[in-house]
Motif scaffolding. Structure first.
Motif, PDB file in Angstrom:
ATOM      1  N   ALA A 139      36.349  26.496  43.479  1.00  0.00           N
ATOM      2  CA  ALA A 139      34.956  26.427  42.343  1.00  0.00           C
ATOM      3  C   ALA A 139      34.915  27.890  42.263  1.00  0.00           C
ATOM      4  CB  ALA A 139      34.454  25.007  41.970  1.00  0.00           C
ATOM      5  N   GLY A 140      34.461  28.222  40.499  1.00  0.00           N
ATOM      6  CA  GLY A 140      34.122  29.613  40.432  1.00  0.00           C
ATOM      7  C   GLY A 140      34.696  30.792  40.409  1.00  0.00           C
ATOM      8  N   ILE A 141      36.074  30.559  40.741  1.00  0.00           N
ATOM      9  CA  ILE A 141      36.703  32.162  40.882  1.00  0.00           C
ATOM     10  C   ILE A 141      37.475  31.787  39.699  1.00  0.00           C
ATOM     11  CG2 ILE A 141      35.545  32.141  43.014  1.00  0.00           C
ATOM     12  CD1 ILE A 141      38.547  32.201  43.824  1.00  0.00           C
ATOM     13  N   ASN A 142      38.124  33.104  39.426  1.00  0.00           N
ATOM     14  CA  ASN A 142      38.841  33.080  38.429  1.00  0.00           C
ATOM     15  C   ASN A 142      40.512  33.646  39.099  1.00  0.00           C
ATOM     16  OD1 ASN A 142      38.402  33.400  36.283  1.00  0.00           O
ATOM     17  ND2 ASN A 142      37.898  35.422  36.245  1.00  0.00           N
ATOM     18  N   SER A 143      41.205  31.981  39.953  1.00  0.00           N
ATOM     19  CA  SER A 143      41.969  32.091  40.800  1.00  0.00           C
ATOM     20  C   SER A 143      43.819  32.082  40.192  1.00  0.00           C
ATOM     21  CB  SER A 143      42.374  30.994  41.205  1.00  0.00           C
ATOM     22  OG  SER A 143      42.527  29.859  40.797  1.00  0.00           O
ATOM     23  N   GLY A 144      43.774  31.228  39.355  1.00  0.00           N
ATOM     24  CA  GLY A 144      45.564  31.626  38.264  1.00  0.00           C
ATOM     25  C   GLY A 144      46.067  30.649  38.527  1.00  0.00           C
ATOM     26  N   LEU A 177      46.253  19.685  42.127  1.00  0.00           N
ATOM     27  CA  LEU A 177      45.432  20.637  42.291  1.00  0.00           C
ATOM     28  C   LEU A 177      44.027  20.267  42.125  1.00  0.00           C
ATOM     29  CD1 LEU A 177      47.954  21.342  40.911  1.00  0.00           C
ATOM     30  CD2 LEU A 177      46.492  23.048  38.806  1.00  0.00           C
ATOM     31  N   LEU A 178      43.388  21.010  43.641  1.00  0.00           N
ATOM     32  CA  LEU A 178      41.245  20.655  43.451  1.00  0.00           C
ATOM     33  C   LEU A 178      41.096  22.146  44.148  1.00  0.00           C
ATOM     34  CD1 LEU A 178      43.432  20.536  47.154  1.00  0.00           C
ATOM     35  CD2 LEU A 178      42.840  18.463  46.781  1.00  0.00           C
ATOM     36  N   ALA A 179      40.151  21.622  45.292  1.00  0.00           N
ATOM     37  CA  ALA A 179      39.430  22.794  45.071  1.00  0.00           C
ATOM     38  C   ALA A 179      39.196  23.648  47.044  1.00  0.00           C
ATOM     39  CB  ALA A 179      37.792  22.688  44.621  1.00  0.00           C
ATOM     40  N   HIS A 180      40.467  22.291  47.455  1.00  0.00           N
ATOM     41  CA  HIS A 180      40.307  22.872  48.836  1.00  0.00           C
ATOM     42  C   HIS A 180      41.058  22.017  49.389  1.00  0.00           C
ATOM     43  CE1 HIS A 180      37.704  19.397  49.135  1.00  0.00           C
ATOM     44  NE2 HIS A 180      37.599  18.900  50.427  1.00  0.00           N
ATOM     45  N   HIS A 218      41.652  35.264  44.678  1.00  0.00           N
ATOM     46  CA  HIS A 218      41.060  36.303  43.285  1.00  0.00           C
ATOM     47  C   HIS A 218      42.378  36.888  42.272  1.00  0.00           C
ATOM     48  CE1 HIS A 218      36.837  36.004  43.911  1.00  0.00           C
ATOM     49  NE2 HIS A 218      37.455  35.484  45.202  1.00  0.00           N
ATOM     50  N   ALA A 219      42.285  35.890  40.935  1.00  0.00           N
ATOM     51  CA  ALA A 219      43.252  36.521  40.705  1.00  0.00           C
ATOM     52  C   ALA A 219      42.856  37.901  39.369  1.00  0.00           C
ATOM     53  CB  ALA A 219      43.983  35.418  38.738  1.00  0.00           C
TER      54      ALA A 219
END
Length: 241
Positions: free
Chosen positions: A56-61, A174-177, A192-193
């Motif tokens: 959570a909290g990052i631009n991952s795509g 789809l989940l955070a971990h 990161h994306a």
């Protein structure tokens, strides 16, 4: 004295196929539309639970990956798909620009927060799996708190994995971990994306994303050897700022 051939014949006569060695079949794969991912693993396997993990909290795509996967499934594969949206974060406009065919897509909006959203999402996903008819079902828990995800019993993931094995459906969470652990047929970790822009910087509405750079790691797969720390580009010519 009985020989091995005689014993085998007697056993096969009583229990046909008892001593036959069955090779596991390679599952059908749905391409993601992301070249490097598809080259490494072929796509998302059917008859299995796959988890796509992004902190959570990052631009991952992950949203781009989701839209691309749905576009591939509803378009080229002509599959009926379903998205179980835990907290109503699915964007139809972005999906349309990515080429998702809405006539083959069911959007289940749970419309709640916290534990209730989690419970409704799992209930909806279970109903869809049991009813059948979908080539792809996505359970989007990306914005559910991590502490709630960690409370999900391992038996819940196990039950979903066993149910999906008896279908011809690809089930993506789809989940955070990572949460499904050994119950997952595929675990994909996104890093990161970054977006690559084209157009004039002085006129914001003239700029558009030409490519998105992905970082991903395949932590678990039953189809091919896991890949570590891969960077790839995805062309996304219809996303504007």
């Amino acid at each position: 004295m009985f020989t091995a051939e005689v014993i085998r014949a007697q056993v096969e006569k009583r229990i046909p196929g008892a001593l036959t060695i069955y090779e596991p079949q390679t599952p059908e794969l749905i391409p993601t539309g992301i070249a490097a991912i598809d080259q490494k693993i072929g796509g998302i396997p059917k008859c299995g639970l796959s988890q796509v993990c992004a902190p959570a909290g990052i631009n991952s795509g992950r949203t781009t990956l989701l839209m691309s996967l749905l576009a591939q499934a509803t378009g080229k594969k002509e599959e009926f798909c379903a998205v179980v949206d835990a907290i109503d974060c699915f964007d139809p406009e972005s999906a349309s620009r990515m080429g998702v065919c809405f006539s083959r897509l069911l959007w289940a909006r749970c419309g709640d927060r916290g534990l209730k959203a989690l419970e409704r999402s799992f209930r909806a996903a279970d109903i869809l799996i049991q009813n059948g008819g979908f080539g792809l079902i996505v359970l989007n828990l990306s914005y559910i708190e991590e502490k709630l995800i960690r409370k999900i019993p391992h038996t819940t993931w196990f039950c979903f994995a066993r149910k999906i094995e008896r279908t011809s459906t690809a089930f993506v969470v789809l989940l955070a971990h990572s949460a499904a652990q050994s119950c997952a047929a595929l675990t994909l970790h996104l890093g990161h994306a970054g977006a690559l822009w084209e157009g004039s910087e002085t006129v914001s509405y003239s700029r558009q994303i030409s490519k998105i750079e992905f970082e991903f790691e395949i932590g678990r797969t039953r189809t091919r050897k896991p890949a570590q720390s891969v960077t790839t580009y995805f062309t996304a010519r219809y996303l504007r700022t």
